[in-house]
Enzyme design. Sequence first.
Site, short mmCIF file in Angstrom:
data_model
loop_
_atom_site.label_atom_id
_atom_site.label_comp_id
_atom_site.label_asym_id
_atom_site.label_seq_id
_atom_site.Cartn_x
_atom_site.Cartn_y
_atom_site.Cartn_z
CB SER A 142 -124.19 -87.91 19.52
OG SER A 142 -123.93 -88.10 20.76
CE1 TYR A 155 -120.47 -83.53 19.64
CE2 TYR A 155 -120.67 -85.45 21.44
CZ TYR A 155 -121.00 -84.73 20.38
OH TYR A 155 -120.99 -85.73 18.67
P1 NAP Z 1 -114.45 -87.92 12.47
O1 NAP Z 1 -113.84 -89.13 12.17
O2 NAP Z 1 -113.60 -86.49 13.16
O3 NAP Z 1 -113.94 -86.95 11.07
C1 NAP Z 1 -115.36 -85.79 10.97
C2 NAP Z 1 -115.13 -85.76 9.67
O4 NAP Z 1 -116.23 -83.74 9.65
C3 NAP Z 1 -114.12 -85.12 8.83
O5 NAP Z 1 -114.32 -85.60 7.40
C4 NAP Z 1 -114.15 -84.03 9.11
O6 NAP Z 1 -112.79 -83.79 7.45
C5 NAP Z 1 -115.43 -83.23 8.71
N1 NAP Z 1 -115.11 -81.66 9.30
C6 NAP Z 1 -114.72 -81.67 10.64
N2 NAP Z 1 -114.55 -80.27 10.84
C7 NAP Z 1 -115.49 -79.63 10.08
C8 NAP Z 1 -115.53 -78.84 9.27
N3 NAP Z 1 -114.66 -77.98 10.09
N4 NAP Z 1 -116.37 -78.37 8.10
C9 NAP Z 1 -116.93 -79.01 7.54
N5 NAP Z 1 -116.28 -80.46 7.70
C10 NAP Z 1 -115.63 -80.81 8.98
O7 NAP Z 1 -116.16 -87.69 13.46
P2 NAP Z 1 -116.76 -89.09 13.99
O8 NAP Z 1 -116.62 -89.74 14.63
O9 NAP Z 1 -117.37 -89.71 12.15
O10 NAP Z 1 -117.81 -87.99 13.61
C11 NAP Z 1 -119.31 -87.26 12.47
C12 NAP Z 1 -120.50 -87.17 13.30
O11 NAP Z 1 -120.89 -87.76 14.09
C13 NAP Z 1 -120.52 -85.91 14.02
O12 NAP Z 1 -121.24 -84.85 13.96
C14 NAP Z 1 -120.37 -86.85 15.51
O13 NAP Z 1 -121.02 -85.66 16.28
C15 NAP Z 1 -120.97 -87.65 15.09
N6 NAP Z 1 -121.17 -88.09 16.59
C16 NAP Z 1 -120.14 -88.98 16.49
C17 NAP Z 1 -120.02 -89.95 17.30
C18 NAP Z 1 -119.07 -91.41 17.65
O14 NAP Z 1 -118.34 -92.17 18.47
N7 NAP Z 1 -117.98 -90.86 15.83
C19 NAP Z 1 -121.23 -90.18 18.30
C20 NAP Z 1 -122.57 -89.34 18.17
C21 NAP Z 1 -122.03 -88.60 17.35
P3 NAP Z 1 -111.60 -83.18 7.50
O15 NAP Z 1 -111.39 -84.53 8.02
O16 NAP Z 1 -111.59 -82.59 6.45
O17 NAP Z 1 -111.77 -82.13 8.70
#
Ligand code: NAP
Length: 249
Positions: A142, A155
Amino acid sequence: MSKLNGKVAVVTGASKGIGAGIARALAAEGAAIVVNYASSRTGADRVVSDIVASGGKAIAVKADLSKEPEVVALFARTTEAFGRLDILVNNAGIYQFAPIAEVTADLFHSQFNLNVLGLLLATREALKLMGERGGSIINISSGVSTITPPNASVYSATKAAVDAVTRSLAKELGSRKIRVNAINPGMIETEGTHSGGFIEGDMRKWIESTAPLGRIGTTDDISPTAVYLASDDSKYMTGETLMITGGLR
Ligand code: NAP
């Protein structure tokens, strides 16, 4: 020609958000995809059926990546279904912002157990399937690891750890032709940022007024870079952390 024909990829946390976008993009370039999820069976099935409807191959596999036996089972299922592995996208992660007064051991462990330990265990298991052909590991870190916004100490620390793991493993695995790189997104509109209240919150306004490109991102802003890192287009690149933040630093 498709860039990833004949390759197999595991994308963790691919039932929604950034992971779902990356799974679809890798599949569009010909890779067979293991769509991992923790609880959102419907979301994972939708990603699989979209890929299959477009002529690709994919399966959904439930595994909580913070639990070691489930990580092991995810890769056993991958072997059973596809018999090889070329690409691992360590995307599954959670973000729980909190001021230091509200930091607890539970808040620490829930984020570190998935964002860091889960990523390490998934990588360990993936390496057993990546043979002499080598492979590509893509860690979804991130922008917060270096932007370090307030109220995000735990985080941000998980993602700074992911950056360090990326650089260390790149040195460890280069001789096996396994490349390890990270994508460091800025705020991206996903199910997670909606349910976490980020999309309506002050952080979005701050990004829109501060980032050179003046907007938050979409999953489509991230997935082409994952395809690039997975493919031979980036064959001389390892240990990098790529900021995709609209220019925010
Ligand atoms: P999201 O919409 O909340 O989706 C999260 C995904 O991770 C879902 O598929 C969820 O599965 C899965 N997950 C959650 N807990 C899990 C576990 N214990 N084991 C396996 N899978 C799990 O998240 P996102 O915003 O796309 O973020 C994805 C990644 O990008 C993360 O690593 C986050 O830190 C990083 N990131 C996000 C942003 C942002 O602004 N969105 C920015 C920087 C970095 P279920 O739905 O089945 O629970």
